[in-house]
Design a protein around this motif. Structure first.
Motif, PDB file in Angstrom:
ATOM      1  N   ASP A  77       0.737  -1.420  -0.009  1.00 39.92           N
ATOM      2  CA  ASP A  77       0.181   0.129  -0.029  1.00 39.92           C
ATOM      3  C   ASP A  77       0.769   1.369  -0.128  1.00 39.92           C
ATOM      4  N   GLU A  78       0.039   2.264  -0.352  1.00 38.49           N
ATOM      5  CA  GLU A  78       0.883   3.510  -0.528  1.00 38.49           C
ATOM      6  C   GLU A  78      -0.067   4.516   0.460  1.00 38.49           C
ATOM      7  N   ILE A  80       0.100   8.730   1.231  1.00 36.22           N
ATOM      8  CA  ILE A  80       0.230  10.081   0.669  1.00 36.22           C
ATOM      9  C   ILE A  80       0.531  11.184   1.709  1.00 36.22           C
ATOM     10  N   VAL A 121      -1.889  10.022  -6.673  1.00 30.47           N
ATOM     11  CA  VAL A 121      -3.019   8.911  -6.212  1.00 30.47           C
ATOM     12  C   VAL A 121      -2.727   8.035  -7.269  1.00 30.47           C
ATOM     13  N   THR A 125      -3.073   3.714  -3.625  1.00 25.82           N
ATOM     14  CA  THR A 125      -3.113   4.632  -2.529  1.00 25.82           C
ATOM     15  C   THR A 125      -4.239   4.000  -1.476  1.00 25.82           C
ATOM     16  N   ILE A 128      -4.457   8.949   2.666  1.00 27.11           N
ATOM     17  CA  ILE A 128      -3.822  10.250   2.503  1.00 27.11           C
ATOM     18  C   ILE A 128      -3.790  10.899   3.835  1.00 27.11           C
ATOM     19  N   ILE A 152     -10.720   6.986  -1.013  1.00 27.51           N
ATOM     20  CA  ILE A 152      -9.351   6.867  -0.063  1.00 27.51           C
ATOM     21  C   ILE A 152      -9.590   7.586   1.287  1.00 27.51           C
TER      22      ILE A 152
END
Ligand SMILES: *Cc1c(COP(=O)(O)O)cnc(C)c1O
Length: 372
Positions: A77-78, A80, A121, A125, A128, A152
């Motif tokens: 997973d990311e 931000i 994104v 993602t 955030i 998200i």
């Protein structure tokens, strides 16, 4: 010449009422009463924030770690977030095996740029993270709209933003969850400590279990964790101090704002100097008044910090971009994160500062900027 008295950067405001409540917790807050102050602090904090649920934690870092874990953030997973941040915001992302994706900051708010977030994104993602840096406010409307569009969650690190409000909503109460810090340097302090807040009952139950070593509420069997959890709980002693401080949170915030306003009045009109902004419709909690010098002034943060050191004033460097840490597995970003770091300094702002001390801080800045 005798050296002028040292001006510290920060220290908590502690009253006799604070001491009395901690003393009561130390005398009586054990056995059947060992959760009394924790429960009171959590309930009062939830009311103050206007949210349904609050869980007291040992730190903001712990609150972020559990909140992200409850959202399912993990390997692949990311997440931000802004490149300009304290390491505490990104550490939980890394501990969960996820990848931080840094974006540049806006040059005025020093918080993440929503347009760059949109570009960052991807299908991976998972969250955030909006960090309200130094009590300044992220552009939450843009971020929340983006989050809704892509499904998200926006999470808020409001460690530095107690008392900050965005178009009537409190920082920390707008996202999927918010996390606060009560470290000794923060506006409201329990020495070490934090708070997880959310309106989402499912997220609340999940974090409640995670915070108690995976023990689920209502489970009859003792010492029976149903999942791998964490141990990020606050003690009753700390909660007593937190409750006492929360009873006068408005005056704690007002004092921070008064110090920031004093600096703005003395320095804000000086060409080449700017401080924490307060855009229309917002109120900043002003946790950390910070001065930024324009490139044209030719006064880098390093030079200003030397002037403060000579004046025996504890000013601090602005956070360096996290992507510049040699061990950070992440992308470098645009230029504002680096540029502001090179031109910004945190000013002393403890609640009990005297007018003379604030004037000494301003005189040091004015002299360094050639306006003495
Ligand atoms: C202080 C701080 C933290 C960490 O808080 P702890 O309670 O020390 O874990 C996290 N994020 C930000 C933005 C902070 O300022």
């Amino acid at each position: 010449m005798t050296e002028p008295e040292r001006i510290p950067l920060s220290r908590p405001s502690i009253t006799e009422a604070d001491v009395a409540l901690v003393t009561d917790a130390a005398r009586h807050g054990w056995g059947a009463r060992c959760y009394e102050y924790i429960e009171q602090f959590e309930q009062a904090f939830a009311v103050h924030m206007g949210v349904r649920h609050a869980i007291a934690t040992s730190s903001c870092t712990g609150a972020l770690h559990m909140g992200l874990a409850a959202l399912g953030v993990g390997p692949g997973d990311e997440v931000i977030l802004a490149d300009t941040n304290w390491v505490a915001s990104v550490a939980p992302v890394l501990h969960l095996g996820a990848t931080p994706v840094f974006v540049d900051i806006l040059p005025d708010t020093w918080c993440l740029d929503p347009a760059l977030v949109r570009k960052a994104v991807t299908g991976r993602t998972k969250a955030i993270m909006a960090v309200h840096l130094y009590g300044n406010l992220c552009h939450m409307d843009e971020l929340l709209a983006l989050g809704r569009e892509h499904g998200i969650p926006i999470v808020e690190d409001a460690a530095e933003a107690i008392g900050s409000t965005y178009h009537g909503r409190r920082a920390g109460a707008m996202g999927a969850f918010g996390a606060f810090s009560f470290h000794g340097s923060k506006t409201l302090s329990t020495g070490e400590g934090g708070m997880f807040v959310t309106d989402d009952p499912g997220l609340y139950e999940q974090v409640l279990s995670l915070s108690n070593h995976g023990r689920v509420r209502g489970q009859q069997r003792q010492f029976w964790p149903e999942m791998l959890g964490f141990k990020y709980k606050m003690s009753n002693l700390q909660a007593a101090l937190g409750l006492a401080q929360l009873r006068r949170v408005e005056s704690l915030v007002e004092r921070k704002r008064a110090i920031w306003q004093h600096y703005v009045q003395a320095l804000g009109e000086v060409p080449g100097l700017s401080l924490n902004p307060e855009p229309a419709g917002t109120r900043i909690g002003a946790w950390m008044p910070t001065v930024v010098t324009a490139p044209a002034l030719g006064l880098p943060a390093s030079g200003l910090l030397q002037c403060f050191a000579r004046a025996n004033i504890d000013a601090r460097p602005f956070f360096a971009p996290l992507s510049t840490l040699p061990w950070m597995p992440a992308n470098a970003t645009g230029s504002h994160a680096r540029s502001v770091h090179e031109r910004a300094v945190n000013l002393p702002s403890f609640h009990d500062m005297t007018r003379e001390q604030m004037d000494r801080v301003c005189a040091t800045v004015l002299e360094a900027a050639g306006h003495a």
